[in-house]
Design an enzyme around this catalytic site. Structure first.
Site, PDB file in Angstrom:
ATOM      1  N   GLY A 169      -8.827   6.949   5.347  1.00  3.37           N
ATOM      2  CA  GLY A 169      -8.501   8.371   5.258  1.00  3.37           C
ATOM      3  C   GLY A 169      -9.698   9.287   5.381  1.00  3.37           C
ATOM      4  N   ARG A 189     -10.025   8.956  -6.377  1.00  2.00           N
ATOM      5  CA  ARG A 189     -10.150   9.162  -4.926  1.00  2.00           C
ATOM      6  C   ARG A 189      -8.804   9.581  -4.323  1.00  2.00           C
ATOM      7  NH1 ARG A 189      -7.599   6.869  -0.110  1.00  2.00           N
ATOM      8  NH2 ARG A 189      -9.094   6.966   1.579  1.00  2.00           N
ATOM      9  N   VAL A 190      -8.845  10.593  -3.485  1.00  2.00           N
ATOM     10  CA  VAL A 190      -7.653  11.021  -2.746  1.00  2.00           C
ATOM     11  C   VAL A 190      -7.974  10.887  -1.258  1.00  2.00           C
ATOM     12  CG1 VAL A 190      -6.238  13.033  -2.162  1.00  2.00           C
ATOM     13  CG2 VAL A 190      -6.823  12.580  -4.554  1.00  2.00           C
ATOM     14  N   GLY A 191      -7.053  10.340  -0.501  1.00  2.00           N
ATOM     15  CA  GLY A 191      -7.291  10.139   0.932  1.00  2.00           C
ATOM     16  C   GLY A 191      -6.685  11.235   1.787  1.00  2.00           C
ATOM     17  N   ASP A 192      -6.439  10.904   3.024  1.00  2.00           N
ATOM     18  CA  ASP A 192      -5.907  11.877   3.980  1.00  2.00           C
ATOM     19  C   ASP A 192      -4.405  12.120   3.829  1.00  2.00           C
ATOM     20  OD1 ASP A 192      -5.568   9.143   4.813  1.00  2.00           O
ATOM     21  OD2 ASP A 192      -4.807   9.886   6.721  1.00  2.00           O
ATOM     22  N   THR A 208       1.585   6.952   0.342  1.00  2.00           N
ATOM     23  CA  THR A 208       0.663   5.814   0.248  1.00  2.00           C
ATOM     24  C   THR A 208       0.171   5.602  -1.184  1.00  2.00           C
ATOM     25  OG1 THR A 208      -1.340   4.890   1.272  1.00  2.00           O
ATOM     26  CG2 THR A 208      -1.449   7.183   0.602  1.00  2.00           C
ATOM     27  N   THR A 239      -0.261   2.590   4.805  1.00  2.00           N
ATOM     28  CA  THR A 239       0.445   3.862   4.602  1.00  2.00           C
ATOM     29  C   THR A 239       1.641   3.990   5.537  1.00  2.00           C
ATOM     30  OG1 THR A 239      -1.547   5.012   3.984  1.00  2.00           O
ATOM     31  CG2 THR A 239       0.154   6.359   4.993  1.00  2.00           C
ATOM     32  N   SER A 281       0.801  -1.231   0.000  1.00  2.00           N
ATOM     33  CA  SER A 281       0.000   0.000   0.000  1.00  2.00           C
ATOM     34  C   SER A 281       0.831   1.276   0.000  1.00  2.00           C
ATOM     35  CB  SER A 281      -1.024   0.013   1.127  1.00  2.00           C
ATOM     36  OG  SER A 281      -0.399  -0.191   2.330  1.00  2.00           O
ATOM     37  N   THR A 308      -2.822   6.742   9.854  1.00  2.00           N
ATOM     38  CA  THR A 308      -2.981   5.650   8.895  1.00  2.00           C
ATOM     39  C   THR A 308      -4.383   5.082   9.052  1.00  2.00           C
ATOM     40  OG1 THR A 308      -2.098   3.510   8.180  1.00  2.00           O
ATOM     41  CG2 THR A 308      -1.968   3.974  10.523  1.00  2.00           C
ATOM     42  N   GLY A 309      -4.855   4.401   8.017  1.00  2.00           N
ATOM     43  CA  GLY A 309      -6.192   3.814   8.088  1.00  2.00           C
ATOM     44  C   GLY A 309      -7.146   4.507   7.127  1.00  2.00           C
TER      45      GLY A 309
END
Ligand code: ASP
Length: 326
Positions: free
Chosen positions: A242, A216-219, A206, A188, A86, A239-240
């Site tokens: 987002g 899609r974009v995460g945190d 990540t 991440t 990941s 982490t996790g």
């Protein structure tokens, strides 16, 4: 309700109020900390892949490099590792089979850079560093980030390994989107470091949640969500899932709570409490890591199973975080 609980309740409703009233807030924290070792320098990072990343970052710090160089070099190791599913090369793709990468970096002066939805470039953290150093911006995304990377000497590479492609083809059979808790410790990497001068920096990189929607974009590339540092206070990374971190701007929140007097442990616990209060947390994992300027650290997650690597006092070792659900 204890003073601390009632303070936390108030801050949960009005975090901004607490941020504006540090003298009031600091009186309410007990400063409890499971991890009271205060030794600098320190390097800390999420999950098992953090061990190798810490090793590299610590080497640089011991050789007199600044924390900003150390954090970049540390997570660079993870980005290049095809076994890490990941982060970077070898990361599992989105539901359309594309590996899309997010990363951010921040130094002790508050300068920062980030990239999101970047494809075909193996080291997004170094592109984020160039955004920080060489542009007037903080974040470049998608095609623009790719063009910027190519202009700065990065090469296009296919990041989808045969193994990751196989996993994706398997997933396509019933195409269910359900992030798996802890993904067996592949996740991440967020890394924080304090160097020999006492300065702090952080990096986070990540390939995001596997099988996410394309785009899609995460945190992780969002300064203040996936990672945040403040040289007066400390730093935090996440982490996790987002989305849950973004909804609470978790890393910024945790650093601000430390500024108000919370220990890193208390701040991480409060960060998680903001998530479980409002969100359907039962099937998601979110983990926070935080350090303060003295070299104390804290960690907390929603579910059991979040672990992290700590390099401090001549030892680089894994530690299990405590969690809201045990
Ligand atoms: N936080 C990352 C994201 O939501 C995923 C992870 O930590 O594995 O993109």
């Amino acid at each position: 309700m204890s003073n601390r609980r009632s303070f936390i309740k108030k801050t949960s409703i009005g975090a901004i109020g607490a941020i504006l009233a540090p003298e009031l807030a600091s009186a309410k924290f007990s400063r409890k900390n499971k991890y009271s070792i205060k030794k600098l320098p320190i390097v800390i990072s999420t999950w098992k892949h953090g061990l190798d990343a810490n090793e590299e970052a610590f080497k640089l710090i011991n050789n007199g490099f600044d924390a900003i160089d150390a954090v970049e070099a540390g997570v660079y190791v993870t980005e290049a590792d095809p076994e890490c599913t990941s982060v970077g090369y070898g990361g599992w793709p989105d539901r359309d089979g594309h590996v899309t990468l997010d990363a951010c970096i921040m130094d002790h002066t508050g300068n920062c850079g980030s990239v999101s939805f970047l494809q075909d470039i193996k080291h997004p953290i170094s592109v984020a560093r160039k955004v920080m150093d060489n542009t007037p911006h903080v974040m470049l995304s998608g095609e623009g980030a790719l063009q910027f990377a190519l202009k700065n000497g990065f090469q296009k590479e296919d990041l989808l390994t045969d193994k990751a492609k196989e996993k994706w083809e398997e997933w396509l059979k019933d195409s269910k989107y359900k992030p798996i808790i802890n993904v067996e410790n592949h996740d991440t990497i967020g890394l924080l470091a304090i160097d020999l001068k006492g300065n702090i920096s952080g990096a986070c990189t990540t390939s995001g949640l596997a099988w996410k929607m394309h785009g899609r974009v995460g945190d992780s590339p969002i300064i203040g969500a996936g990672m945040f540092v403040d040289n007066e206070v400390g730093g935090c990374c996440a982490t996790g899932v987002g989305e849950a971190v973004m909804k609470t701007l978790g890393s910024f929140l945790i650093v601000e709570l430390m500024r108000q007097g919370a220990s890193p442990q208390e701040a991480c616990e409060e960060g998680i409490s903001r998530i479980v209060k409002n969100q359907n947390y039962k099937n998601m994992q979110i983990g926070y890591l935080a350090i303060n300027k003295e070299g104390e650290h804290g960690s907390y997650s929603v579910q059991a199973g979040f672990d992290y690597a700590l390099h401090q006092n001549g030892l680089n070792k894994m530690i299990n975080a405590s969690s809201f659900i045990r």
